[in-house]
Scaffold this motif. Structure first.
Motif, PDB file in Angstrom:
ATOM      1  N   ASP A 173       0.662  -1.214   0.171  1.00 32.84           N
ATOM      2  CA  ASP A 173      -0.019   0.076  -0.043  1.00 32.84           C
ATOM      3  C   ASP A 173       0.933   1.363  -0.036  1.00 32.84           C
ATOM      4  OD1 ASP A 173      -1.944   1.797   0.237  1.00 32.84           O
ATOM      5  OD2 ASP A 173      -2.587   1.388   2.349  1.00 32.84           O
ATOM      6  N   GLU A 229       0.134   4.208  -0.378  1.00 35.60           N
ATOM      7  CA  GLU A 229      -0.506   5.418   0.374  1.00 35.60           C
ATOM      8  C   GLU A 229      -0.397   5.106   1.723  1.00 35.60           C
ATOM      9  OE1 GLU A 229      -3.643   6.991  -2.715  1.00 35.60           O
ATOM     10  OE2 GLU A 229      -4.222   5.002  -1.875  1.00 35.60           O
ATOM     11  N   SER A 233       1.073   5.648   5.656  1.00 35.98           N
ATOM     12  CA  SER A 233       1.861   6.554   6.324  1.00 35.98           C
ATOM     13  C   SER A 233       3.150   6.117   6.600  1.00 35.98           C
ATOM     14  CB  SER A 233       1.164   7.125   7.336  1.00 35.98           C
ATOM     15  OG  SER A 233       0.869   5.890   8.296  1.00 35.98           O
ATOM     16  N   THR A 251       2.519  -3.025  -7.545  1.00 35.74           N
ATOM     17  CA  THR A 251       2.538  -1.699  -7.239  1.00 35.74           C
ATOM     18  C   THR A 251       3.657  -1.098  -7.295  1.00 35.74           C
ATOM     19  OG1 THR A 251       2.911  -2.294  -4.739  1.00 35.74           O
ATOM     20  CG2 THR A 251       0.504  -2.218  -5.578  1.00 35.74           C
ATOM     21  N   ASP A 301       5.462   7.859  -9.375  1.00 33.53           N
ATOM     22  CA  ASP A 301       5.807   8.410  -8.059  1.00 33.53           C
ATOM     23  C   ASP A 301       7.309   7.814  -7.708  1.00 33.53           C
ATOM     24  OD1 ASP A 301       4.111  10.391  -7.946  1.00 33.53           O
ATOM     25  OD2 ASP A 301       2.545   9.067  -6.576  1.00 33.53           O
ATOM     26  N   TYR A 356      10.068   6.862  -4.555  1.00 34.48           N
ATOM     27  CA  TYR A 356       9.859   6.749  -2.788  1.00 34.48           C
ATOM     28  C   TYR A 356      11.553   6.320  -2.518  1.00 34.48           C
ATOM     29  CZ  TYR A 356       4.956   6.261  -3.856  1.00 34.48           C
ATOM     30  OH  TYR A 356       3.578   6.194  -4.180  1.00 34.48           O
ATOM     31  N   PRO A 363       0.765   5.106  -6.886  1.00 34.49           N
ATOM     32  CA  PRO A 363      -0.406   4.879  -6.069  1.00 34.49           C
ATOM     33  C   PRO A 363      -1.899   4.838  -6.540  1.00 34.49           C
ATOM     34  CG  PRO A 363       0.894   6.610  -5.096  1.00 34.49           C
ATOM     35  CD  PRO A 363       1.351   6.330  -6.541  1.00 34.49           C
ATOM     36  N   GLY A 364      -2.608   3.831  -6.252  1.00 36.75           N
ATOM     37  CA  GLY A 364      -3.910   3.720  -6.454  1.00 36.75           C
ATOM     38  C   GLY A 364      -3.928   2.885  -7.919  1.00 36.75           C
TER      39      GLY A 364
END
Length: 221
Positions: free
Chosen positions: A121, A123, A125, A140, A185, A187, A208-209
Motif C-alpha cells: 500500500d 499510500e 503513512s 504496485t 511517483d 519513494y 498509488p491507486g
C-alpha cells in the motif's frame, strides 16, 4: 606299340596378382593425430578449454603436415559446444529459479533487492512490509536503484531532500524521463544498517491507486 597320349590337362587360370587380392579390402588408416585424440578425450568429461586448445593444435598440425584425426578434432569442438550450451542453459534456469523462488515472499521494505517488484500500500503513512511480486504481472512498485548519500548529521528534512535528489538522478537513468515530468511517483528508504559505499538509500518507483505491469526500465513514463 604306340603309347596312349596323356590326357590334356585344362590350363589353370592364372593366379591373380597380389594387388588384385587387395581389392575390396579397406586400406588400413594411418595413426590418428595424438592431439586430436587428446582433444576428443578431454571434451567428453567437459574440459572445454583444454579440448578446444588441443583441437585447434590438431587441426593446425593436420593442415600443415597432413595426417588423420580431423574428424576427432571437429568432434571435440562439437562436444565442447554442447557442453557450453548445456552449461549456459543450466545457469539461466538456475537464475530464473532463484528469482521465481522469492515471488510471494513477505519481506521488510529495506530488504527488497534492486530489480525486484513488490506489492504494498503505497499510500500508507508507514510502509514496513511488502510482498515480492513478479514484474511481468500486475504490481504496485519496483526497486530501481541503490544510491549513496552523505546523511550523517542531517536533520529529517535535510535527509529527505538529499535522498530525493540522489534517487531522482537514478530515476531519469532508469525510466528515461526526468522525475519532474514523469507520471510515476518516487519513494526512498534510508538503509541505516548499510555502509555508504554499498549504497545507503534504496530508490523505489510506483503509482498509488493503480498497478504497473512490466518493469519501468526505459518506459519513458
Amino acid at each position: 606299340m604306340t603309347q596312349p597320349s596323356s590326357p590334356i590337362q585344362p590350363a589353370r587360370p592364372p593366379l591373380p596378382s597380389a594387388e588384385s587380392w587387395l581389392e575390396g579390402i579397406p586400406t588400413p588408416k594411418g595413426k590418428q593425430d595424438r592431439y586430436a585424440v587428446a582433444a576428443f578425450a578431454t571434451s567428453l568429461p567437459g574440459l572445454v578449454p583444454i579440448a578446444v586448445v588441443l583441437a585447434a593444435v590438431a587441426l593446425r598440425r593436420i593442415k600443415r603436415a597432413g595426417g588423420h584425426g580431423k574428424r576427432l578434432a571437429y568432434g571435440a569442438l562439437a562436444v565442447s559446444l554442447c557442453w557450453v550450451i548445456a552449461t549456459s542453459v543450466a545457469v539461466t534456469l538456475n537464475l530464473v529459479g532463484e528469482h521465481q523462488r522469492g515471488i510471494g515472499k513477505t519481506v521488510s521494505i529495506s530488504q527488497v533487492e534492486v530489480g525486484r517488484c513488490f506489492d504494498a500500500d503505497l499510500e500508507a503513512s508507514t510502509l514496513r512490509l511488502v510482498r515480492i511480486a513478479d514484474c511481468a504481472a500486475a504490481h504496485t512498485g519496483e526497486a530501481y536503484a541503490k544510491v549513496q548519500a552523505a546523511l550523517v548529521g542531517l536533520s529529517t528534512a535535510q535527509t529527505g531532500s538529499v535522498a530525493t535528489q540522489q534517487c531522482a538522478g537514478a530515476f531519469v537513468e532508469f525510466v528515461g524521463t526526468p522525475y519532474e515530468r514523469s507520471e510515476l511517483d518516487m519513494y526512498y528508504v534510508v538503509l541505516t544498517d548499510r555502509a555508504v559505499a554499498d549504497g545507503n538509500v534504496l530508490c523505489l518507483v510506483g503509482m498509488p491507486g493503480t498497478h504497473l505491469t512490466g518493469t519501468m526500465r526505459g518506459s519513458q513514463r
